[in-house]
Design a protein around this motif. Structure first.
Motif, PDB file in Angstrom:
ATOM      1  N   ILE A   1       0.856  -1.223  -0.062  1.00  0.00           N
ATOM      2  CA  ILE A   1       0.153   0.068   0.086  1.00  0.00           C
ATOM      3  C   ILE A   1       0.832   1.327  -0.034  1.00  0.00           C
ATOM      4  O   ILE A   1       1.979   1.443   0.639  1.00  0.00           O
ATOM      5  CB  ILE A   1      -0.841   0.104   1.290  1.00  0.00           C
ATOM      6  CG1 ILE A   1      -1.914  -1.062   1.065  1.00  0.00           C
ATOM      7  CG2 ILE A   1      -1.593   1.202   1.374  1.00  0.00           C
ATOM      8  CD1 ILE A   1      -2.851  -0.994   2.428  1.00  0.00           C
ATOM      9  N   GLY A   2       0.639   2.272  -0.735  1.00  0.00           N
ATOM     10  CA  GLY A   2       1.382   3.403  -0.808  1.00  0.00           C
ATOM     11  C   GLY A   2       2.201   3.717  -1.914  1.00  0.00           C
ATOM     12  O   GLY A   2       2.954   4.695  -2.125  1.00  0.00           O
ATOM     13  N   THR A   3       2.378   2.377  -2.539  1.00  0.00           N
ATOM     14  CA  THR A   3       3.332   2.505  -3.540  1.00  0.00           C
ATOM     15  C   THR A   3       2.981   3.291  -4.808  1.00  0.00           C
ATOM     16  O   THR A   3       1.782   3.306  -5.248  1.00  0.00           O
ATOM     17  CB  THR A   3       3.742   1.265  -4.268  1.00  0.00           C
ATOM     18  OG1 THR A   3       4.036   0.184  -3.110  1.00  0.00           O
ATOM     19  CG2 THR A   3       4.561   0.957  -5.504  1.00  0.00           C
ATOM     20  N   ASP A   4       3.795   4.232  -5.574  1.00  0.00           N
ATOM     21  CA  ASP A   4       3.570   4.988  -6.579  1.00  0.00           C
ATOM     22  C   ASP A   4       2.902   4.219  -7.634  1.00  0.00           C
ATOM     23  O   ASP A   4       3.729   3.246  -8.069  1.00  0.00           O
ATOM     24  CB  ASP A   4       4.909   5.708  -6.761  1.00  0.00           C
ATOM     25  CG  ASP A   4       4.430   6.801  -8.234  1.00  0.00           C
ATOM     26  OD1 ASP A   4       3.158   6.768  -8.728  1.00  0.00           O
ATOM     27  OD2 ASP A   4       5.418   7.649  -8.403  1.00  0.00           O
ATOM     28  N   PRO A   5       1.760   4.440  -8.195  1.00  0.00           N
ATOM     29  CA  PRO A   5       1.294   3.622  -9.474  1.00  0.00           C
ATOM     30  C   PRO A   5       2.212   3.563 -10.541  1.00  0.00           C
ATOM     31  O   PRO A   5       2.077   2.609 -11.381  1.00  0.00           O
ATOM     32  CB  PRO A   5      -0.015   4.210  -9.764  1.00  0.00           C
ATOM     33  CG  PRO A   5      -0.411   5.032  -8.447  1.00  0.00           C
ATOM     34  CD  PRO A   5       1.011   5.440  -8.063  1.00  0.00           C
ATOM     35  N   ALA A   6       3.035   4.657 -10.840  1.00  0.00           N
ATOM     36  CA  ALA A   6       3.876   4.558 -11.960  1.00  0.00           C
ATOM     37  C   ALA A   6       5.104   3.669 -11.793  1.00  0.00           C
ATOM     38  O   ALA A   6       5.719   3.132 -12.861  1.00  0.00           O
ATOM     39  CB  ALA A   6       4.578   6.138 -11.990  1.00  0.00           C
ATOM     40  N   VAL A   7       5.600   3.281 -10.323  1.00  0.00           N
ATOM     41  CA  VAL A   7       6.509   2.054 -10.286  1.00  0.00           C
ATOM     42  C   VAL A   7       6.089   0.907 -10.388  1.00  0.00           C
ATOM     43  O   VAL A   7       6.561   0.182 -11.186  1.00  0.00           O
ATOM     44  CB  VAL A   7       7.047   2.396  -8.801  1.00  0.00           C
ATOM     45  CG1 VAL A   7       7.929   1.309  -8.528  1.00  0.00           C
ATOM     46  CG2 VAL A   7       7.513   3.684  -8.509  1.00  0.00           C
ATOM     47  N   ALA A   8       4.821   0.622 -10.059  1.00  0.00           N
ATOM     48  CA  ALA A   8       4.306  -0.683 -10.516  1.00  0.00           C
ATOM     49  C   ALA A   8       4.076  -0.770 -11.927  1.00  0.00           C
ATOM     50  O   ALA A   8       4.275  -1.878 -12.693  1.00  0.00           O
ATOM     51  CB  ALA A   8       2.830  -0.703  -9.847  1.00  0.00           C
ATOM     52  N   ALA A   9       3.507   0.352 -12.729  1.00  0.00           N
ATOM     53  CA  ALA A   9       3.497   0.199 -14.173  1.00  0.00           C
ATOM     54  C   ALA A   9       4.803  -0.056 -14.668  1.00  0.00           C
ATOM     55  O   ALA A   9       4.842  -0.736 -15.602  1.00  0.00           O
ATOM     56  CB  ALA A   9       2.516   1.580 -14.619  1.00  0.00           C
ATOM     57  N   GLY A  10       5.825   0.532 -14.422  1.00  0.00           N
ATOM     58  CA  GLY A  10       6.986   0.366 -14.897  1.00  0.00           C
ATOM     59  C   GLY A  10       7.494  -1.222 -14.801  1.00  0.00           C
ATOM     60  O   GLY A  10       8.241  -1.879 -15.320  1.00  0.00           O
ATOM     61  N   MET A  11       7.196  -1.845 -13.577  1.00  0.00           N
ATOM     62  CA  MET A  11       7.423  -3.115 -13.278  1.00  0.00           C
ATOM     63  C   MET A  11       6.721  -3.946 -14.310  1.00  0.00           C
ATOM     64  O   MET A  11       7.071  -5.172 -14.896  1.00  0.00           O
ATOM     65  CB  MET A  11       7.085  -3.711 -11.691  1.00  0.00           C
ATOM     66  CG  MET A  11       7.762  -2.706 -10.620  1.00  0.00           C
ATOM     67  SD  MET A  11       9.634  -2.845 -11.020  1.00  0.00           S
ATOM     68  CE  MET A  11       9.851  -4.491 -10.860  1.00  0.00           C
ATOM     69  N   ARG A  12       5.250  -3.817 -14.605  1.00  0.00           N
ATOM     70  CA  ARG A  12       4.651  -4.502 -15.516  1.00  0.00           C
ATOM     71  C   ARG A  12       5.180  -4.430 -16.940  1.00  0.00           C
ATOM     72  O   ARG A  12       5.201  -5.524 -17.732  1.00  0.00           O
ATOM     73  CB  ARG A  12       2.942  -4.097 -15.434  1.00  0.00           C
ATOM     74  CG  ARG A  12       2.349  -4.406 -14.282  1.00  0.00           C
ATOM     75  CD  ARG A  12       1.105  -4.222 -14.499  1.00  0.00           C
ATOM     76  NE  ARG A  12       0.454  -2.807 -14.517  1.00  0.00           N
ATOM     77  CZ  ARG A  12       0.219  -2.225 -13.494  1.00  0.00           C
ATOM     78  NH1 ARG A  12       0.368  -2.663 -12.089  1.00  0.00           N
ATOM     79  NH2 ARG A  12       0.270  -0.838 -13.673  1.00  0.00           N
ATOM     80  N   ALA A  13       5.678  -3.185 -17.303  1.00  0.00           N
ATOM     81  CA  ALA A  13       6.261  -3.057 -18.496  1.00  0.00           C
ATOM     82  C   ALA A  13       7.593  -3.914 -18.646  1.00  0.00           C
ATOM     83  O   ALA A  13       7.810  -4.430 -19.779  1.00  0.00           O
ATOM     84  CB  ALA A  13       6.746  -1.731 -18.847  1.00  0.00           C
TER      85      ALA A  13
END
Length: 367
Positions: free
Chosen positions: A323-335
């Motif tokens: 919880i609290g992770t920047d959504p952009a960081v998670a999106a980068g991991m999916r990329a």
């Protein structure tokens, strides 16, 4: 109980359903790169259309019911090959030949055996309509092997057969009564030397002409004194040469079970660690509306057998995102290829979400 399923049916749950979907994507993706475009036939159709589309095939294994709208008998497909034949002969009858089509979907069989109790299965494959030449057969077998390789299936072997072998010999150099051909085929298939001898001792050498491809092919060439099988044997050798070094190759020239509608060529596909076949293919004829016949060649794979053996799976990397992770960081991991699973409440844990890694300080860490 309402939670029970009929015999021969099952639910596909994670990760099996995901693995099956990935297998289909890999197989059809590899086929697409060779020009095989996907067709999705209807799940059911009129029984007479399904039964008569392939020469020598029947719909005896199909589940039938009466359509309340048309009041005609419908059949749920037990095999998709006949439906691809119908599409090629009708909706795509104007298309230049050869037509290359791929498919994937569920099939339903009326009965099952003790060794293969499944009645609902997922079938996928390719059909090349308009040619059954050596070049066409070589392409279809090569695409099958490449599709399995793309799906991560290794240690593949191909077992070739000649479905019309006995009928060709019976009408030529080794004549027997038409009424005895079916019995002879059954006895050769069962390797019943005594039963074969009761009909014709001349066919006994065919029982020994099975095994590793090169040796079995040599025995068949020696048996073919009159040259009636020369074109088939030459074609078979050319197809095998194109696969040499990539897969194991065997030959059983009188194998007939499962090749009821194939013509000059049939093949079964096996993989180490899998009980029974993972696929089957060969040449056959499609019957058009006017009775004309059109040659074709194709293969089908049985996805459930492959996945059940643990083949064709991709690493299951699941990254827990706190919880609290920047959504952009998670999106980068999916990329980068990660599957991210976000925590939705404070008590959520990586273990509860079946994750293999956790995102910490912007980096994935293995659990």
């Amino acid at each position: 109980m309402t939670s029970l399923l009929p015999q021969g049916f099952r639910d596909r749950l994670p990760p099996v359903a995901d693995a099956t979907a990935r297998l289909g994507q890999a197989v059809l993706g590899a086929a697409f790169q060779h020009g095989y475009e996907r067709a999705d036939p209807a799940l059911a159709e009129f029984e007479e259309g399904l039964a008569g589309r392939l020469k020598s095939a029947t719909a005896q294994d199909a589940v039938r019911f009466v359509d309340p709208v048309s009041q005609r008998t419908l059949a749920v497909r037990p095999d998709i090959t006949a439906q691809i034949g119908r599409i090629a002969a009708t909706r795509m009858g104007h298309h230049p030949r050869p037509v290359r089509l791929s498919y994937a979907g569920p099939v339903l069989r009326l009965r099952a055996s003790q060794l293969s109790p499944e009645r609902e299965m997922l079938q996928m494959g390719c059909e090349l309509i308009g040619l059954d030449t050596i070049a066409a057969a070589t392409e279809i077998v090569s695409v099958a092997v490449e599709a399995l390789e793309a799906a991560g299936v290794r240690d593949v072997s191909i077992d070739f057969t000649l479905p019309d072998l006995v009928s060709t010999l019976a009408k030529g150099p080794l004549p027997i009564d038409d009424a005895q051909i079916a019995a002879l085929c059954d006895r050769l298939d069962a390797k019943d030397a005594g039963g074969v001898a009761e009909i014709s001792r001349a066919y006994l050498p065919l029982i020994e002409a099975a095994g590793p491809f090169a040796a079995a092919h040599d025995r068949l060439c020696q048996f073919d004194v009159g040259g009636a099988l020369r074109s088939r044997l030459d074609g078979l050798w050319a197809i095998a040469e194109a696969l040499k070094g990539r897969v194991g190759l065997t030959l059983d020239p009188t194998e007939r079970h499962g090749f009821e509608y194939q013509s000059w060529l049939g093949f079964s596909i096996f993989a180490r660690g899998v009980r029974g076949e993972i696929g089957r293919g060969g040449s056959y004829s499609i019957v058009h509306e006017n009775g004309a016949e059109e040659v074709a060649v194709g293969f089908s794979l049985y996805a459930d057998a492959i996945v059940a053996a643990g083949l064709g799976e991709i690493d299951r990397r699941r990254l827990f995102v706190p919880i609290g992770t920047d959504p952009a960081v998670a999106a980068g991991m999916r990329a980068d290829g990660w599957v991210t699973v976000a925590a939705l409440e404070a008590g959520d844990t990586p273990e509860a979400q079946l994750c293999t890694h956790v995102l910490a300080e912007g980096e994935p860490r293995a659990l």
